[in-house]
Design a protein around this motif. Structure first.
Motif, PDB file in Angstrom:
ATOM      1  N   LEU A  88      -8.980  14.139   1.944  1.00 37.71           N
ATOM      2  CA  LEU A  88      -9.121  12.573   1.500  1.00 37.71           C
ATOM      3  C   LEU A  88      -7.770  12.177   1.396  1.00 37.71           C
ATOM      4  O   LEU A  88      -7.142  12.132   1.620  1.00 37.71           O
ATOM      5  N   HIS A  89      -7.855  10.361   1.962  1.00 35.19           N
ATOM      6  CA  HIS A  89      -6.359   9.919   2.485  1.00 35.19           C
ATOM      7  C   HIS A  89      -7.162   8.993   1.642  1.00 35.19           C
ATOM      8  O   HIS A  89      -8.303   7.861   1.906  1.00 35.19           O
ATOM      9  N   ALA A  90      -5.744   8.297   0.538  1.00 33.35           N
ATOM     10  CA  ALA A  90      -6.042   7.633  -0.111  1.00 33.35           C
ATOM     11  C   ALA A  90      -4.834   6.368   0.185  1.00 33.35           C
ATOM     12  O   ALA A  90      -3.598   7.128   0.944  1.00 33.35           O
ATOM     13  N   TYR A  91      -4.782   5.756  -0.279  1.00 35.55           N
ATOM     14  CA  TYR A  91      -3.805   4.104  -0.720  1.00 35.55           C
ATOM     15  C   TYR A  91      -3.780   3.861  -2.225  1.00 35.55           C
ATOM     16  O   TYR A  91      -5.216   3.200  -2.732  1.00 35.55           O
TER      17      TYR A  91
ATOM     18  N   LEU B 168       1.168  -1.162   0.169  1.00 29.21           N
ATOM     19  CA  LEU B 168       0.449   0.567  -0.309  1.00 29.21           C
ATOM     20  C   LEU B 168       1.031   1.025  -0.356  1.00 29.21           C
ATOM     21  O   LEU B 168       1.735   1.184   0.664  1.00 29.21           O
ATOM     22  N   ILE B 169       0.474   1.959  -0.563  1.00 35.46           N
ATOM     23  CA  ILE B 169       1.593   3.798  -1.032  1.00 35.46           C
ATOM     24  C   ILE B 169       0.065   4.663  -0.493  1.00 35.46           C
ATOM     25  O   ILE B 169      -1.072   5.265  -1.559  1.00 35.46           O
ATOM     26  N   GLU B 170       0.680   5.246   0.634  1.00 36.96           N
ATOM     27  CA  GLU B 170      -0.200   6.019   1.763  1.00 36.96           C
ATOM     28  C   GLU B 170      -0.374   7.647   0.365  1.00 36.96           C
ATOM     29  O   GLU B 170       0.818   8.259   0.333  1.00 36.96           O
ATOM     30  N   SER B 171      -1.498   8.424   0.662  1.00 34.91           N
ATOM     31  CA  SER B 171      -1.246   9.696   0.261  1.00 34.91           C
ATOM     32  C   SER B 171      -2.457  10.175   1.038  1.00 34.91           C
ATOM     33  O   SER B 171      -3.575   9.629   1.117  1.00 34.91           O
ATOM     34  N   TYR B 172      -2.229  11.892   0.518  1.00 34.13           N
ATOM     35  CA  TYR B 172      -3.306  12.836   1.648  1.00 34.13           C
ATOM     36  C   TYR B 172      -3.272  14.156   0.535  1.00 34.13           C
ATOM     37  O   TYR B 172      -2.724  14.280  -0.197  1.00 34.13           O
ATOM     38  N   LEU B 173      -4.801  14.232   0.072  1.00 33.03           N
ATOM     39  CA  LEU B 173      -4.876  15.144  -0.186  1.00 33.03           C
ATOM     40  C   LEU B 173      -6.420  16.576   0.597  1.00 33.03           C
ATOM     41  O   LEU B 173      -6.782  15.834   0.983  1.00 33.03           O
TER      42      LEU B 173
END
Length: 379
Positions: A221-224, A178-183
């Motif tokens: 927005l919290h994405a994986y 999993l690679i986590e990102s935030y917008l």
């Protein structure tokens, strides 16, 4: 019960156990590696299920506090294909139903605030644990101090330092990362991605890869990103080079809709890789006097929405078992583990099936079938 309980780990599992023990007047101390409650981010939203997580919170006497932190509207979910076509859009969300969403940090704060001052010993990272005999164990910390206890509970997560007292099992990589990102301020700054995610959870899938996201409070927005790759592929990416890392990961989604890849390329934070590991599905151990495990330390599994719920339920069930057997610790641990092993094995098997289904050759249609009840995963 007068024997003090020593818990290693102040995650949801350990804190729930500590709270239930406190309610029953059982002395307890929690040793936590982190230096304070705010030492790191606690992650995003958790869906708390009525069959286990909510029952644990009721046992802990914190259900009303839980109702006060529900992120209303977030229980909805949608499934998209890689072209951005909406295949399923579950819009109904009546609030505190079967799986309402709450911020993990707020939930942890409720548990922390419910414990007397001094219950948690911060900055106590375990370096070793050993058996002393007669049901007693000693735990040593990085500061050179040690504690001996007649009841030791490992609630210290995937890479538990207490688990080796009971089991030789170690977490194994399941083949995906999993690679986590935030917008941030997504509706104003990232409107296309915000529309794609919707009001709750997004699952955009294709065979072998996916992008999932959740709308959190305050327009976050919290994405994986999920990729079926060897660990070496992930390790070869320099995530400190933010732009290059985004470009490398986004290249794996070159033919995806731009509103979906924006969850990678437009991240307002550096991407963070997280490997997916699990213990054996039927992980169990022989009864060892004076020690047991909770949560990921006991049954680390692929992400399925059950981990936090099972962790809290473990804590509540062990607390109730100890209260029910105040003069017989081994009877309490035996009763707890007899229920724990089949419960966690069933959940781990289901988690593995769901994880595989989300990435199989029929993704995303297999997940749509699962959500609509037409394609339950089978053994």
């Amino acid at each position: 019960m007068t024997t003090p309980v020593t818990i290693i780990g102040a995650g949801l599992a350990g804190l729930t156990l500590a709270r239930v023990l406190h309610l029953h007047g059982i002395p307890v101390t929690v040793h936590e590696a982190e230096t304070s409650p705010s030492a790191r981010s606690q992650g995003g939203l958790l869906d708390i299920h009525d069959r286990n997580g909510q029952r644990a919170l009721r046992a802990a006497g914190l259900f009303e506090e839980f109702l006060g932190i529900i992120h209303k509207g977030a229980e909805v979910s949608r499934v998209l294909d890689k072209d951005g076509n909406v295949l399923l859009d579950e819009r109904e969300d009546e609030g505190p139903g079967g799986r309402p969403e709450v911020p993990r940090a707020a939930l942890r704060r409720i548990l922390l605030d419910s414990l007397p001052a001094g219950t948690i010993q911060w900055g106590h990272r375990v370096t070793a644990a050993r058996t002393l005999g007669s049901g007693r164990h000693e735990v040593t910390f990085t500061d050179g101090t040690a504690v001996a206890t007649g009841l030791l509970v490992g609630a210290d997560g995937a890479w538990s330092r207490i688990r080796p007292l009971l089991s030789d099992a170690e977490p194994q990589y399941v083949g995906t990362s999993l690679i986590e990102s935030y917008l941030f301020d997504a509706d104003a700054r990232h409107p296309a991605a915000a529309r794609a995610v919707g009001d709750g959870s997004l699952f955009a899938l294709a065979p072998g890869q996916g992008i999932s996201a959740h709308r959190e409070p305050n327009g976050v927005l919290h994405a994986y990103v999920t990729l079926t790759k060897p660990q070496e592929w992930v390790r070869a990416i320099d995530f400190t080079d933010v732009g290059a890392a985004k470009a490398r990961v986004a290249a794996e989604f070159h033919d995806w809709a731009p509103e979906l890849t924006a969850l990678i390329t437009d991240s307002d934070t550096a991407l963070v890789p997280r490997t997916v590991n699990s213990l054996p599905i039927a992980h169990r151990w022989d009864r060892v006097p004076g020690v047991t495990l909770l949560g990921d330390a006991a049954h680390l599994m692929a992400p399925s929405g059950e981990g936090a719920n099972l962790a809290m339920y473990d804590g509540a069930e062990l607390g109730k078992a100890l209260a029910a057997h105040p003069d017989d610790i081994e009877a309490a641990l035996t009763a707890y583990e007899e229920e724990l092993f089949p419960r966690s094995a069933a959940a781990a098997a289901q988690a593995s099936r769901i994880h595989e289904m989300c990435l199989d050759d029929d993704a995303p249609h297999s997940l749509v079938s699962f959500f609509t009840g037409h394609g339950q995963p089978t053994d």
